[in-house]
Design a protein around this motif. Structure first.
Motif, PDB file in Angstrom:
ATOM      1  N   UNK A 132      10.724  -1.510  18.620  1.00 47.41           N
ATOM      2  CA  UNK A 132      10.853  -0.386  17.696  1.00 47.41           C
ATOM      3  C   UNK A 132       9.519  -0.126  17.011  1.00 47.41           C
ATOM      4  N   UNK A 133       8.584   0.503  17.715  1.00 50.06           N
ATOM      5  CA  UNK A 133       7.238   0.706  17.159  1.00 50.06           C
ATOM      6  C   UNK A 133       7.235   1.503  15.856  1.00 50.06           C
ATOM      7  N   UNK A 134       8.242   2.346  15.661  1.00 51.80           N
ATOM      8  CA  UNK A 134       8.287   3.155  14.451  1.00 51.80           C
ATOM      9  C   UNK A 134       9.091   2.509  13.330  1.00 51.80           C
ATOM     10  N   UNK A 190       0.853  -1.181   0.000  1.00 56.75           N
ATOM     11  CA  UNK A 190       0.000   0.000   0.000  1.00 56.75           C
ATOM     12  C   UNK A 190       0.892   1.235   0.000  1.00 56.75           C
ATOM     13  N   UNK A 191       0.366   2.414  -0.317  1.00 52.39           N
ATOM     14  CA  UNK A 191       1.179   3.629  -0.267  1.00 52.39           C
ATOM     15  C   UNK A 191       1.789   3.824   1.104  1.00 52.39           C
ATOM     16  N   UNK A 192       3.007   4.315   1.124  1.00 57.00           N
ATOM     17  CA  UNK A 192       3.733   4.465   2.378  1.00 57.00           C
ATOM     18  C   UNK A 192       3.214   5.635   3.195  1.00 57.00           C
ATOM     19  N   UNK A 193       3.303   5.518   4.535  1.00 62.09           N
ATOM     20  CA  UNK A 193       3.007   6.663   5.374  1.00 62.09           C
ATOM     21  C   UNK A 193       4.147   7.667   5.289  1.00 62.09           C
ATOM     22  N   UNK A 194       3.997   8.766   5.949  1.00 59.47           N
ATOM     23  CA  UNK A 194       5.029   9.793   5.950  1.00 59.47           C
ATOM     24  C   UNK A 194       6.347   9.194   6.407  1.00 59.47           C
ATOM     25  N   UNK A 195       7.386   9.249   5.532  1.00 57.35           N
ATOM     26  CA  UNK A 195       8.670   8.625   5.842  1.00 57.35           C
ATOM     27  C   UNK A 195       9.299   9.207   7.098  1.00 57.35           C
ATOM     28  N   UNK A 196       8.978  10.443   7.408  1.00 55.43           N
ATOM     29  CA  UNK A 196       9.624  11.073   8.565  1.00 55.43           C
ATOM     30  C   UNK A 196       9.214  10.421   9.876  1.00 55.43           C
ATOM     31  N   UNK A 197       8.121   9.633   9.855  1.00 59.58           N
ATOM     32  CA  UNK A 197       7.659   8.998  11.089  1.00 59.58           C
ATOM     33  C   UNK A 197       8.312   7.642  11.314  1.00 59.58           C
ATOM     34  N   UNK A 198       9.122   7.179  10.357  1.00 60.97           N
ATOM     35  CA  UNK A 198       9.685   5.852  10.437  1.00 60.97           C
ATOM     36  C   UNK A 198      11.129   5.900  10.931  1.00 60.97           C
ATOM     37  N   UNK A 199      11.440   5.003  11.829  1.00 62.55           N
ATOM     38  CA  UNK A 199      12.807   4.945  12.344  1.00 62.55           C
ATOM     39  C   UNK A 199      13.724   4.191  11.398  1.00 62.55           C
ATOM     40  N   UNK A 200      13.198   3.251  10.640  1.00 62.07           N
ATOM     41  CA  UNK A 200      13.989   2.467   9.712  1.00 62.07           C
ATOM     42  C   UNK A 200      13.235   1.231   9.285  1.00 62.07           C
ATOM     43  N   UNK A 201      13.843   0.430   8.416  1.00 65.45           N
ATOM     44  CA  UNK A 201      13.176  -0.731   7.847  1.00 65.45           C
ATOM     45  C   UNK A 201      14.037  -1.973   8.029  1.00 65.45           C
ATOM     46  N   UNK A 202      13.405  -3.045   8.495  1.00 66.71           N
ATOM     47  CA  UNK A 202      14.050  -4.341   8.683  1.00 66.71           C
ATOM     48  C   UNK A 202      13.358  -5.346   7.777  1.00 66.71           C
ATOM     49  N   UNK A 203      14.143  -6.129   7.060  1.00 67.51           N
ATOM     50  CA  UNK A 203      13.596  -7.174   6.206  1.00 67.51           C
ATOM     51  C   UNK A 203      13.900  -8.547   6.777  1.00 67.51           C
ATOM     52  N   UNK A 204      12.890  -9.401   6.856  1.00 66.45           N
ATOM     53  CA  UNK A 204      13.049 -10.777   7.320  1.00 66.45           C
ATOM     54  C   UNK A 204      12.787 -11.716   6.155  1.00 66.45           C
TER      55      UNK A 204
END
Length: 360
Positions: A65-67, A25-39
């Motif tokens: 890491x809720x964000x 789906x379209x991403x939320x505001x990137x500024x609210x994200x701490x980072x991305x982890x891939x499993x």
């Protein structure tokens, strides 16, 4: 602007945690994200990946890491598909990849791609022999191999007296470094044992079918000589036991296993399989998630050891025999008594005093 923030602004990402790569789906505001982890998990055929590893990993990341955003994919035993999934995660801005490799040699190209993208790699469950891997999280495979071999050897005097017992060794996939470590542990345990190794086989892709076919051939080649089978995991143990039963062997020789799979626990209850080595996959997934979050934040997790120069967290396994099922498997929330004690195993369960209660 930080590297993570910049990559967030460039990537098209899926919303919220615990999503798959499909149906973004379209991403939320990137500024609210701490980072991305891939499993990246290797297959769905072994139930633990979807019932234990994935949910525990997702829950731990969400709590720590809720964000953070979590991307997830299962390769369904295809190394090529896993490569595509990893590249898709990197294109979406993954900062840390946690990889349980389908093929650990092929996975080196995933590590190279992650390094080029500035992402950090955690080798999960299966060792990837690449210096660019930041951390390895798994169980002590050499110890598991020693536990398996010791268990079978200890059971041999009850099976054969006055002659040198004959063993078959079923090792794991030749492309899996963990299989090599298991094999090393088995040979270390057998070095001074009074046994004869009649044959050993590195089973491609950990295939139970190929294990069954090979054991059937060994039974024909060594009639009446096979007194035990050291099988590297429960799937191979199941294949070996199927071949033994098909050959009309009434007194089942001791057969080892690993993973604490439900079918293996049922075979142990029935007396067909000697033991298995259980691994607390929840603890493993929890550790990997904690490590991933720390790496995402630029921290260096204090690993208690190394493997080939790579910082490593190696958890301790647990041997499980019939008398351990209540304590380790049922109370340990691995499988419920209800799941184990289906009608074919009801009488054996009653003898062991297992109840029909669900897991607490």
């Amino acid at each position: 602007m930080s590297r993570i923030r910049l990559r967030r602004s460039l990537a098209i990402v899926c919303a919220l945690a615990a999503i798959t790569l499909a149906g973004c789906a379209p991403a939320p505001d990137a500024s609210s994200q701490e980072g991305t982890i891939g499993l990246l998990l290797p297959e769905a055929g072994i139930s633990r990946y979807e019932t234990s590893d994935r949910p525990t990993f997702e829950e731990t990341v969400a709590k720590r890491c809720p964000d953070c955003e979590l991307l997830y994919a299962n390769a369904n035993s295809s190394a090529a598909r896993q490569q595509e999934q990893a590249e898709a995660m990197l294109a979406r801005g993954a900062d840390v990849l946690v990889i349980d490799a389908v093929d650990t040699v092929a996975a080196e190209s995933i590590v190279a791609a992650a390094t080029r993208s500035g992402a950090t790699v955690v080798a999960y469950d299966r060792f990837i022999d690449d210096p660019d891997v930041a951390v390895y999280v798994s169980f002590d495979s050499e110890l598991i191999g020693r536990l398996q071999a010791d268990a079978v050897v200890d059971a041999l005097p009850q099976i054969r007296v006055g002659e040198t017992p004959g063993l078959l060794l079923l090792h794991g996939s030749p492309t899996d470094p963990n299989a090599a470590a298991l094999r090393a542990g088995v040979h270390d345990a057998l070095r001074d044992a009074d046994v004869e190794i009649l044959g050993e086989f590195d089973v491609p892709a950990w295939s139970a079918t190929e294990a069954q076919e090979w054991v059937a051939g060994q039974l024909a080649q060594h009639p009446g000589r096979i007194d035990g089978v050291v099988a590297a995991n429960d799937a191979l143990a199941g294949g070996a036991i199927a071949a033994l039963k098909a050959a009309g062997i009434d007194q089942m020789p001791p057969v080892s296993g690993q993973d604490g799979e439900l079918s293996a626990i049922q075979r142990i209850v029935a007396g067909d399989q000697l033991m298995t080595v259980a691994k607390a996959t929840d603890d493993q997934a929890r550790t990997a998630a904690e490590v991933a979050v720390r790496l995402l934040r630029g921290e260096e997790p204090a690993a208690p050891g190394t493997r080939d120069g790579i910082s490593s967290f190696l958890l301790a396994p647990t041997s499980v025999w019939r008398d351990d099922i209540e304590r380790v498997i049922i109370q340990g929330r691995v499988h419920s008594a209800d799941a184990i004690c289906t009608p074919p195993y009801a009488d054996a369960c009653e003898q062991l005093g297992l109840t029909d209660r669900e897991l607490p």
